[in-house]
Design an enzyme around this catalytic site. Sequence first.
Site, mmCIF file in Angstrom:
data_model
loop_
_atom_site.group_PDB
_atom_site.id
_atom_site.type_symbol
_atom_site.label_atom_id
_atom_site.label_comp_id
_atom_site.label_asym_id
_atom_site.label_seq_id
_atom_site.Cartn_x
_atom_site.Cartn_y
_atom_site.Cartn_z
ATOM 1 N N ASP A 59 17.861 20.386 -19.036
ATOM 2 C CA ASP A 59 18.258 19.858 -17.735
ATOM 3 C C ASP A 59 18.826 20.966 -16.869
ATOM 4 O O ASP A 59 19.486 21.890 -17.353
ATOM 5 C CB ASP A 59 19.324 18.771 -17.912
ATOM 6 C CG ASP A 59 18.761 17.520 -18.563
ATOM 7 O OD1 ASP A 59 17.526 17.354 -18.566
ATOM 8 O OD2 ASP A 59 19.568 16.717 -19.067
ATOM 9 N N SER B 273 19.343 27.015 -13.272
ATOM 10 C CA SER B 273 18.849 28.158 -14.060
ATOM 11 C C SER B 273 19.917 28.785 -14.949
ATOM 12 O O SER B 273 19.841 29.970 -15.280
ATOM 13 C CB SER B 273 18.246 29.240 -13.128
ATOM 14 O OG SER B 273 17.167 28.701 -12.383
ATOM 15 N N ARG B 274 20.907 27.994 -15.321
ATOM 16 C CA ARG B 274 21.998 28.448 -16.184
ATOM 17 C C ARG B 274 22.857 29.544 -15.543
ATOM 18 O O ARG B 274 23.594 30.255 -16.229
ATOM 19 C CB ARG B 274 21.466 28.940 -17.549
ATOM 20 C CG ARG B 274 20.816 27.841 -18.385
ATOM 21 C CD ARG B 274 21.840 26.764 -18.743
ATOM 22 N NE ARG B 274 21.305 25.724 -19.602
ATOM 23 C CZ ARG B 274 20.815 24.573 -19.171
ATOM 24 N NH1 ARG B 274 20.768 24.320 -17.864
ATOM 25 N NH2 ARG B 274 20.371 23.657 -20.007
ATOM 26 N N LEU B 275 22.771 29.693 -14.225
ATOM 27 C CA LEU B 275 23.593 30.679 -13.516
ATOM 28 C C LEU B 275 24.859 29.994 -13.015
ATOM 29 O O LEU B 275 25.109 29.872 -11.816
ATOM 30 C CB LEU B 275 22.786 31.305 -12.376
ATOM 31 C CG LEU B 275 21.520 32.043 -12.826
ATOM 32 C CD1 LEU B 275 20.723 32.542 -11.622
ATOM 33 C CD2 LEU B 275 21.900 33.215 -13.738
#
Length: 227
Positions: free
Chosen positions: A12, A202-204
């Site tokens: 997700d 984007s996991r940033l």
Amino acid sequence: APGGSTSADQADQYSKGTLERLDLSSSPFSQFHAWFEAARQHPVPQCESVCLSTASLPGGVPSSRFVYLKELDSRGFVLYSNWGTSRKAQDVRTNPRAALAFWWREMERQVRVEGVAERLSREESQVYFAVRARGSKVGAWASEQSRVLPEDEGGREVLERRVREVEKRFDGLKDEEIEVPEFWGGLRVVPDMVEFWQGRDSRLHDRFVFSKDSNVESGWRIERVSP
């Protein structure tokens, strides 16, 4: 994925918010209070649930469990439990360092806390114990938390027998007359680090860490760290 799954499904993505330095209070306590109130209003189910991690010395073996945060005072984060027989009690006796982790999925937020655990006084613990439901008071007296209930002696029946014995002992007492056990009470985690985490695409993720620092006017150094 669990079980060695080879699923190609993507994780997700988080897109419900951002976190900037200007959004933050100068105090981790006021910042936590703001986020906690937002979680309650959202609402996030049982937003007071928190993972408490401790580790015994000299082995350093960690253990974690979910508990309820009951108070946030001027010194730290307060929870209540058995401090006579529980695993966390054994850990804290040899190593006062503790960590907390809150996860509020509906807001895509985490809060991590690291600090030193200290016991509340019996008088402080009695204030909270006084407002607990009678059944919870009886349970606190009856349960030797984390100790084995031997199946050859009845398993759960051993616990339920102790509950009946405590109920009989307190028969005739008003709820407010039941005192807090010596082995039960509050624990305060006094933080020296608090991290606020906001999920991003984007996991940033956005991450800001408050670190105790006597050279800063507020007493806390605030830094953005990499996701």
